[in-house]
Design an enzyme around this catalytic site. Sequence first.
Site, PDB file in Angstrom:
ATOM      1  N   HIS A 273      -5.035  12.822  -5.036  1.00  0.00           N
ATOM      2  CA  HIS A 273      -5.503  12.309  -3.747  1.00  0.00           C
ATOM      3  C   HIS A 273      -5.862  13.452  -2.808  1.00  0.00           C
ATOM      4  O   HIS A 273      -5.245  14.513  -2.813  1.00  0.00           O
ATOM      5  CB  HIS A 273      -4.507  11.327  -3.120  1.00  0.00           C
ATOM      6  CG  HIS A 273      -3.182  11.900  -2.703  1.00  0.00           C
ATOM      7  ND1 HIS A 273      -2.956  12.387  -1.435  1.00  0.00           N
ATOM      8  CD2 HIS A 273      -2.007  12.028  -3.363  1.00  0.00           C
ATOM      9  CE1 HIS A 273      -1.689  12.790  -1.348  1.00  0.00           C
ATOM     10  NE2 HIS A 273      -1.093  12.591  -2.499  1.00  0.00           N
TER      11      HIS A 273
ATOM     12  N   GLU B 112      -4.137   7.497  -0.324  1.00  0.00           N
ATOM     13  CA  GLU B 112      -2.858   7.485  -1.042  1.00  0.00           C
ATOM     14  C   GLU B 112      -1.674   7.505  -0.098  1.00  0.00           C
ATOM     15  O   GLU B 112      -0.669   6.831  -0.337  1.00  0.00           O
ATOM     16  CB  GLU B 112      -2.794   8.685  -1.999  1.00  0.00           C
ATOM     17  CG  GLU B 112      -1.658   8.609  -3.015  1.00  0.00           C
ATOM     18  CD  GLU B 112      -0.312   9.117  -2.517  1.00  0.00           C
ATOM     19  OE1 GLU B 112       0.701   8.876  -3.195  1.00  0.00           O
ATOM     20  OE2 GLU B 112      -0.253   9.760  -1.440  1.00  0.00           O
TER      21      GLU B 112
HETATM   22 ZN   LIG Z   1       0.951  12.941  -2.880  1.00  0.00          ZN
END
Ligand SMILES: [Zn+2]
Length: 346
Positions: free
Chosen positions: A70, A221
Amino acid sequence: MDKNTYLPFLLDTLRLLALTPSPTGMTAGIERQLMAALKETGLVPWQSRKGAVLARLNEGEGEGILLSAHIDTLGLMVRSVKANGRLRVTQLGGFPLQYAEQENVLVHTRDGKTIPGTLRMNQPAVHFNKDLRTAERNDESMEVVLDMRVSSKEECQALGVSAGDYISLDPRFVKSGDGFIKSRHMDDKASAAILISLARAFASGEASCRRPVYILFTNFEEVGHGASAGHPDGISDMIAVDMGVVGEDLSTDEMKVSICAKDSRGPYNRALTGALVDAAEKHGLDFAVDIYPFYGSDTDAALSAGHDYRHALIGPGVSASHGYERVHEDGLWNTLELLGHYLKTA
Ligand SMILES: [Zn+2]
């Protein structure tokens, strides 16, 4: 993979990513940077509607393998402009506000201005505030002071600052002694740099897999729904590449690649996790298998969204996570090596 070529490339990539502000929700700049970096390796990347960046690394046959990292980070947002011209903030992602106390910040206004400031206690002077040592740190006791001559709400608003503006934290990226790197947001820019390096190795033929391999850079995320959507078709296995937790009774440290057996959402796929452990053992990598007590990964988001995958989580050890983090080039290298070795026989 040739370490003399790929480790310097990985570290340069990591520095560039770390220096690009990308708090969750304000990731367009780093998405463009990633798209350019992947095109440079000869790939044809694409984006999902919500902004994730994807690329296919090879032809391959059979069921696909999806590797994710991410690119969004922790950060802040303006909650309100106070009467004194200072800013009350709200957190983006989960971290104690004291982990950002006295940090330099940038306020990103809607009209494209970038205004510097500092997050600090409302009364930060030791010579004035006798309760400084024990006072609770929260969004009422702390504020962002802009490095501008403003002393009222109206003056601050005249700069273009308003509720909803994003605030990024200074990463303070430092390559330190003995191979350590200290910086905010190594979670998960370290893994993003590893996947870009892997993409380059695929492009040059130094890494390969008989199955199709895709990389996915997610951008939500830190708030839980990063990898919930936008996947390519035909995937059967997903490996999240995200920070390994360093803690007292855990075995991971910054020099190792960490393989997670269970996080707060539950155990990872036993067969896929076992295959990654086998690859690490077979190739003599410095690795650890650990349980992460407070953690949810992008594979958890993917499975919760209904994707029918085997899932696993690996990543470089990151200490002081969600604060001023520290990684080591050996941990980065061991993670890249594990991916390369695993994919070769997957
Ligand atoms: Zn992370």
